[in-house]
Enzyme design. Structure first.
Site, PDB file in Angstrom:
ATOM      1  N   SER A   9       0.856  -1.194   0.000  1.00 33.90           N
ATOM      2  CA  SER A   9       0.000   0.000   0.000  1.00 33.90           C
ATOM      3  C   SER A   9       0.886   1.236   0.000  1.00 33.90           C
ATOM      4  O   SER A   9       1.654   1.463   0.945  1.00 33.90           O
ATOM      5  CB  SER A   9      -0.880   0.013   1.252  1.00 33.90           C
ATOM      6  N   HIS A  34      -1.071  -1.276  -4.334  1.00 34.20           N
ATOM      7  CA  HIS A  34      -2.359  -0.971  -3.673  1.00 34.20           C
ATOM      8  C   HIS A  34      -2.441   0.537  -3.466  1.00 34.20           C
ATOM      9  O   HIS A  34      -1.560   1.146  -2.866  1.00 34.20           O
ATOM     10  CB  HIS A  34      -2.442  -1.720  -2.343  1.00 34.20           C
ATOM     11  N   ASP A  36      -4.607   3.613  -2.131  1.00 34.21           N
ATOM     12  CA  ASP A  36      -5.682   3.968  -1.197  1.00 34.21           C
ATOM     13  C   ASP A  36      -6.199   5.378  -1.448  1.00 34.21           C
ATOM     14  O   ASP A  36      -5.468   6.351  -1.287  1.00 34.21           O
ATOM     15  CB  ASP A  36      -5.163   3.863   0.239  1.00 34.21           C
ATOM     16  N   MET A  38      -8.775   8.241  -0.315  1.00 30.79           N
ATOM     17  CA  MET A  38      -9.589   8.672   0.843  1.00 30.79           C
ATOM     18  C   MET A  38     -10.041  10.115   0.638  1.00 30.79           C
ATOM     19  O   MET A  38      -9.306  10.926   0.058  1.00 30.79           O
ATOM     20  CB  MET A  38      -8.761   8.581   2.118  1.00 30.79           C
ATOM     21  N   HIS A  68      -8.292   1.206  -4.218  1.00 37.72           N
ATOM     22  CA  HIS A  68      -9.221   0.962  -3.110  1.00 37.72           C
ATOM     23  C   HIS A  68      -9.888   2.295  -2.778  1.00 37.72           C
ATOM     24  O   HIS A  68      -9.260   3.183  -2.210  1.00 37.72           O
ATOM     25  CB  HIS A  68      -8.412   0.405  -1.922  1.00 37.72           C
ATOM     26  N   MET A  70     -12.070   4.678  -0.802  1.00 40.29           N
ATOM     27  CA  MET A  70     -12.715   4.941   0.493  1.00 40.29           C
ATOM     28  C   MET A  70     -13.313   6.334   0.392  1.00 40.29           C
ATOM     29  O   MET A  70     -12.869   7.292   1.041  1.00 40.29           O
ATOM     30  CB  MET A  70     -11.673   4.837   1.619  1.00 40.29           C
ATOM     31  N   MET A 139     -11.420  -5.831   5.124  1.00 41.65           N
ATOM     32  CA  MET A 139     -10.616  -4.933   5.947  1.00 41.65           C
ATOM     33  C   MET A 139     -10.361  -5.608   7.304  1.00 41.65           C
ATOM     34  O   MET A 139     -11.298  -6.047   7.976  1.00 41.65           O
ATOM     35  CB  MET A 139     -11.365  -3.612   6.195  1.00 41.65           C
ATOM     36  N   ASP A 177      -6.628  -6.492   3.968  1.00 41.32           N
ATOM     37  CA  ASP A 177      -6.016  -5.157   4.035  1.00 41.32           C
ATOM     38  C   ASP A 177      -6.059  -4.641   5.466  1.00 41.32           C
ATOM     39  O   ASP A 177      -7.142  -4.422   6.008  1.00 41.32           O
ATOM     40  CB  ASP A 177      -6.798  -4.226   3.095  1.00 41.32           C
ATOM     41  N   GLY A 178      -4.878  -4.436   6.042  1.00 37.47           N
ATOM     42  CA  GLY A 178      -4.781  -3.829   7.361  1.00 37.47           C
ATOM     43  C   GLY A 178      -4.005  -4.671   8.352  1.00 37.47           C
ATOM     44  O   GLY A 178      -4.412  -5.781   8.687  1.00 37.47           O
TER      45      GLY A 178
HETATM   46  C1  DX5 Z   1      -6.348   1.543   5.440  1.00 35.32           C
HETATM   47  C2  DX5 Z   1      -5.841   1.217   4.058  1.00 35.32           C
HETATM   48  C3  DX5 Z   1      -4.727   0.257   4.035  1.00 35.32           C
HETATM   49  C4  DX5 Z   1      -3.487   0.672   4.757  1.00 35.32           C
HETATM   50  C5  DX5 Z   1      -2.786  -0.556   5.203  1.00 35.32           C
HETATM   51  O1  DX5 Z   1      -7.559   2.220   5.327  1.00 35.32           O
HETATM   52  O2  DX5 Z   1      -6.884   0.692   3.253  1.00 35.32           O
HETATM   53  O3  DX5 Z   1      -4.424  -0.143   2.693  1.00 35.32           O
HETATM   54  O4  DX5 Z   1      -2.630   1.453   4.008  1.00 35.32           O
HETATM   55  O5  DX5 Z   1      -1.699  -0.185   5.972  1.00 35.32           O
HETATM   56  P1  DX5 Z   1      -1.038  -1.171   7.006  1.00 35.32           P
HETATM   57  O6  DX5 Z   1      -0.555  -2.352   6.235  1.00 35.32           O
HETATM   58  O7  DX5 Z   1       0.037  -0.349   7.615  1.00 35.32           O
HETATM   59  O8  DX5 Z   1      -2.116  -1.562   7.986  1.00 35.32           O
HETATM   60 ZN    ZN Z   2      -6.450  -0.205   1.270  1.00 37.65          ZN
END
Ligand code: DX5
Ligand code: ZN
Length: 230
Positions: A9, A34, A36, A38, A68, A70, A139, A177-178
């Site tokens: 990510s 990946h 992200d 937001m 991804h 969000m 998640m 993920d997470g």
């Molecule tokens: C959180 C993201 C993840 C995040 C994962 O909302 O969707 O992709 O970057 O990070 P780590 O692996 O540090 O939990």
């Molecule tokens: Zn993610």
């Protein structure tokens, strides 16, 4: 089961040198980027959009980009991400008024589609749309930030999702993920995941000045995956 994919990510990358960071994790053996997205609305953080995805493609990134979302709403921005070079586009069912329409929109734009399940979101959202889903993303933290701890409730949910996917007979990836680290990726794999997002575990292991650390983390993850068949 599908082949295992490791998807760093970039939320945890050094954004001032993003192209180089992505090159380095791919050279270190990562399979997919990946990405992200937001919006400070669906989740309490603000990150990157289609321009950055396009910039990575122009930089020369050829690996799949796993977007991804969000964000809410989702539909307006999907064609922009498709044009920017996204491979997968996944979204949270709570963020779309019409989940079936959004899945069709993603596939109609030539991308692979996916639904993302927050820790408290039931897998029932998959009912009736399994035929329009290429990826199920669970998640294992609440979305919004990297560096959170893996929620072990995700393991049972992975087993449940794996059964649904296998029963469907469809080629659907099961992504987690997470909080994924070298020390828990084995049990995550054994629970049924085949696609592993890791942000802080990979980028936090070193900085762009020393990309060899990425090799060692990704290599260690692969070694665990190779030894933890399910
Ligand atoms: C959180 C993201 C993840 C995040 C994962 O909302 O969707 O992709 O970057 O990070 P780590 O692996 O540090 O939990
Ligand atoms: Zn993610």
């Amino acid at each position: 089961m599908n082949e295992n994919l490791i998807a760093p990510s970039i939320l945890s990358a050094d954004f001032a040198r993003l192209g180089e960071e992505v090159d380095n994790v791919l050279a270190a053996g990562a399979d997919m980027v990946h990405f992200d997205v937001m919006d400070n609305h669906y989740v309490p953080n603000l990150t990157i959009g289609p321009l950055v995805c396009e910039a990575l493609r122009k930089h020369g990134v050829e690996a799949p980009i796993d977007v991804h979302l969000m964000i809410r709403p989702v539909d307006r921005i999907i064609p922009d991400f498709a044009a920017a070079g996204a491979t997968y586009i996944t979204f949270h069912p709570e963020a779309s008024e019409h989940v079936d329409r959004t899945l069709q929109l993603i596939q109609g734009e030539g991308c692979k589609s996916g639904l993302v399940f927050n820790p408290a979101t039931p897998l029932t959202h998959l009912q009736h749309v399994m035929d329009k889903v290429d990826m199920v993303l669970l998640m294992s933290v609440n979305p919004g930030f990297s560096g959170q701890s893996f929620l072990s409730s995700a393991l049972d949910k992975l087993r449940e999702a794996r059964k649904l996917i296998d029963a469907s007979g469809r080629d659907i990836r099961l992504e987690i993920d997470g909080g994924v680290k070298v020390d828990n990726i084995g049990q995550i794999h054994a629970a049924g995941a085949d696609t592993f997002v890791a942000g802080s575990a990979i980028f936090g292991a070193g900085r762009a000045e020393d990309p060899h650390t990425y090799d060692s983390v990704i290599g260690a993850m692969r070694e665990v995956l190779a030894g933890s068949g399910c």
